[in-house]
Design an enzyme around this catalytic site. Structure first.
Site, PDB file in Angstrom:
ATOM      1  N   ASN A 234       6.326 -23.163  -6.767  1.00 12.98           N
ATOM      2  CA  ASN A 234       5.328 -22.329  -7.738  1.00 12.98           C
ATOM      3  C   ASN A 234       5.496 -22.431  -8.883  1.00 12.98           C
ATOM      4  O   ASN A 234       6.426 -23.468  -9.363  1.00 12.98           O
ATOM      5  CB  ASN A 234       5.348 -20.826  -7.027  1.00 12.98           C
TER       6      ASN A 234
ATOM      7  N   ASP B  43       7.464 -17.085  -0.109  1.00  9.39           N
ATOM      8  CA  ASP B  43       7.735 -16.177   1.173  1.00  9.39           C
ATOM      9  C   ASP B  43       7.922 -17.003   2.344  1.00  9.39           C
ATOM     10  O   ASP B  43       8.466 -16.286   3.469  1.00  9.39           O
ATOM     11  CB  ASP B  43       6.195 -15.382   1.007  1.00  9.39           C
TER      12      ASP B  43
ATOM     13  N   LYS C  85      11.242 -39.168   5.299  1.00 13.73           N
ATOM     14  CA  LYS C  85       9.913 -39.033   4.625  1.00 13.73           C
ATOM     15  C   LYS C  85       8.785 -39.251   5.585  1.00 13.73           C
ATOM     16  O   LYS C  85       8.747 -39.854   6.375  1.00 13.73           O
ATOM     17  CB  LYS C  85       9.799 -40.061   3.534  1.00 13.73           C
TER      18      LYS C  85
ATOM     19  N   PRO D 194      13.896 -14.552   3.989  1.00 13.93           N
ATOM     20  CA  PRO D 194      14.556 -13.273   3.750  1.00 13.93           C
ATOM     21  C   PRO D 194      13.976 -12.599   2.493  1.00 13.93           C
ATOM     22  O   PRO D 194      13.930 -13.512   1.512  1.00 13.93           O
ATOM     23  CB  PRO D 194      15.932 -13.637   3.636  1.00 13.93           C
ATOM     24  N   ASP D 195      13.729 -11.520   2.322  1.00 12.55           N
ATOM     25  CA  ASP D 195      13.315 -10.653   1.156  1.00 12.55           C
ATOM     26  C   ASP D 195      14.542 -10.333   0.655  1.00 12.55           C
ATOM     27  O   ASP D 195      15.213  -9.516   1.001  1.00 12.55           O
ATOM     28  CB  ASP D 195      12.505  -9.659   1.664  1.00 12.55           C
ATOM     29  N   ILE D 196      14.928 -11.086  -0.600  1.00 15.38           N
ATOM     30  CA  ILE D 196      16.216 -10.727  -1.300  1.00 15.38           C
ATOM     31  C   ILE D 196      16.328  -9.375  -1.839  1.00 15.38           C
ATOM     32  O   ILE D 196      17.328  -8.708  -1.651  1.00 15.38           O
ATOM     33  CB  ILE D 196      16.369 -11.868  -2.241  1.00 15.38           C
TER      34      ILE D 196
ATOM     35  N   PHE E 259      10.148  -7.150  -9.628  1.00 16.99           N
ATOM     36  CA  PHE E 259       9.267  -7.857 -10.504  1.00 16.99           C
ATOM     37  C   PHE E 259       8.164  -7.917  -9.692  1.00 16.99           C
ATOM     38  O   PHE E 259       8.053  -8.303  -8.240  1.00 16.99           O
ATOM     39  CB  PHE E 259       9.423  -8.760 -11.251  1.00 16.99           C
TER      40      PHE E 259
ATOM     41  N   LYS F  90       4.374  -1.744  -3.651  1.00 16.84           N
ATOM     42  CA  LYS F  90       5.583  -2.769  -3.465  1.00 16.84           C
ATOM     43  C   LYS F  90       6.832  -1.983  -3.857  1.00 16.84           C
ATOM     44  O   LYS F  90       7.836  -2.189  -3.012  1.00 16.84           O
ATOM     45  CB  LYS F  90       5.317  -3.893  -4.285  1.00 16.84           C
TER      46      LYS F  90
ATOM     47  N   LYS G 125       9.906  -1.904  -0.849  1.00 14.80           N
ATOM     48  CA  LYS G 125      11.186  -2.517  -1.000  1.00 14.80           C
ATOM     49  C   LYS G 125      12.252  -1.497  -1.290  1.00 14.80           C
ATOM     50  O   LYS G 125      13.401  -1.957  -1.413  1.00 14.80           O
ATOM     51  CB  LYS G 125      10.993  -3.388  -2.262  1.00 14.80           C
TER      52      LYS G 125
END
Ligand code: CTP
Length: 404
Positions: A212, A281, A291, A309-311, A327, A341, A345
């Site tokens: 991203n 995600d 390749k 995994p959601d750190i 954040f 959120k 979390k």
């Protein structure tokens, strides 16, 4: 008010003899660019290496070299030049000048100014490795430290004389970092801060992947601000093109899983965790070892994804979690998503970016979400915002004495 990092600071920059004098031209530029006023004072020896004309042009102020210079109003340059100064910085500081300072000699303008000062004194040694390791120099440096004089460096490496070792002057950017750190309130002294920053990169095959547009600037600015506020900082960074902030321990990773593993390994030693990374995600469930080629029938490849995994949530779910800060970059309805959120979390503080287009930009506007409500911080460049956020985080930390 200017948000420049050293706005309002007045520095006396004292130069003594040494080849490193050329580096002070760049240091002066960095200091003035950051809003400081810089009054240059040079010893005779320093003027052999770089001219007062150059230093006057860069600092924008007349340069003083002589105790007998009549230009200051009451003819007392050794007193007047340091009054109102926030600090005197001696760079480069020669072997001889360190010896003079350690013994209180006052036989030229700069040494007299140091003895007569009523502000902090910082010295940036620069000399040959044998001169630095000489027992007399080491005795003098120990004495300067005992007298409360701050020593910045020296660095180690190749020297102008061709030898290699300790004694070379810190690079101008490092001296600049040390000076700004010197003026930063130590709100995170004794704290250990772990951060994630940047994007992650999820490979599809050996040459392609999903990532991203996070530049890592906000996370790196926060790492720098936390370090300058006195914290021990460990930065787990995804692939970014940024220099490591001075004094920060950096660990580079590529994927969300690697970032998760690095964080989970380190986190028991930290009392604050700040998740700034834009973590992917999802990742493809099977990374091709080769390749992926176009086929003769032009079949479009299909990928199946699995969730990463959601750190942040994993850290917050630990039995004894550090103080966790998240954040959130949302493309709309920040008020709703931010608080939702934070609760999902299970973190005490979530920082929401106002506006979706902050990736890669130099400034930012944020809202702080916490159980007690929300606080909006004014739009600012990412470095100023990072300083403000560090102050906000520091105020919210539990008393150090109750952290195990
Ligand atoms: N985060 C994380 N690990 C993930 C995803 C997010 O640690 N796998 C952290 C980010 O570093 C950030 C916070 O969680 O501090 C919120 O990230 P964001 O991408 O906004 O949240 P998501 O949980 O991915 O929610 P969504 O994309 O659905 O908005």
């Amino acid at each position: 008010m200017s948000t420049a990092e050293l706005a309002g600071k007045h520095l006396v920059l004292g130069m003594t003899g040494g080849i490193a004098c050329y580096k002070i031209a760049e240091l002066t530029r960095l200091l003035t660019k950051a809003g400081a006023t810089v009054q240059v004072v040079m010893t005779d020896a320093a003027t052999q290496f770089i001219t007062p004309v150059t230093m006057q042009a860069l600092s924008g102020r007349p340069v003083y070299t002589s105790q007998w210079d009549g230009r200051v109003p009451n003819n007392m340059a050794h007193i007047d030049l340091s009054r109102g100064a926030d600090a005197i910085v001696i760079a480069p500081a020669s072997t001889d000048f360190l010896a003079k300072l350690a013994h209180g000699f006052a036989d030229d303008l700069l040494s007299t100014l140091c003895v007569a000062r009523d502000c902090p004194l910082l010295v940036v040694p620069a000399m040959n490795r044998q001169m630095w390791s000489n027992p007399a120099t080491q005795r003098n440096v120990a004495q300067l430290r005992a007298d409360g004089i701050e020593t910045l460096g020296p660095d180690s490496g190749p020297q102008a004389c061709g030898e290699i070792g300790d004694g070379r002057m810190l690079e101008p950017a490092a001296v600049y970092e040390a000076i700004t750190a010197f003026f930063t309130p130590k709100t995170l002294a004794g704290r250990r801060v772990l951060l994630t920053a940047g994007p992650t990169f999820e490979p599809i095959d050996p040459v392609r992947g999903i990532t991203n547009r996070s530049s890592g600037k906000m996370g790196f600015a926060l790492a720098r601000a936390a370090q300058q506020a006195g914290a021990d900082v460990h930065l787990v960074a995804g692939p970014v093109a940024l220099d490591t902030p001075w004094g920060v321990y950096r660990e580079d990773v590529q994927t969300a899983q690697q970032m998760h593993d690095a964080v989970m390994r380190a986190v028991p030693d930290y009392d604050v965790f700040i998740g700034v990374a834009a973590v992917a995600d999802w990742r493809v469930d099977h990374v091709s070892a080769e390749k992926i080629k176009k086929t003769a029938d032009r079949r479009i490849p299909e990928f199946a994804f699995v969730e990463n995994p959601d750190i942040l949530a994993s850290v917050a779910a630990l039995p004894h979690p550090p103080y966790c800060v998240g954040f959130a970059a949302e493309s709309g309805d920040l008020d709703v998503h931010g608080e939702e959120k934070r609760v999902r979390k299970k973190v005490p503080l979530l920082i929401g970016n106002l506006g979706p287009l902050t990736f890669g930009l130099d400034d930012n506007e944020v809202i702080l979400f916490e159980a007690g409500g929300r606080t909006k911080l004014p739009r600012a460049d990412k470095q100023s915002l990072a300083r403000a956020l560090v102050a906000e985080i520091a105020r919210r930390l539990p008393d150090q004495s109750i952290i195990s």
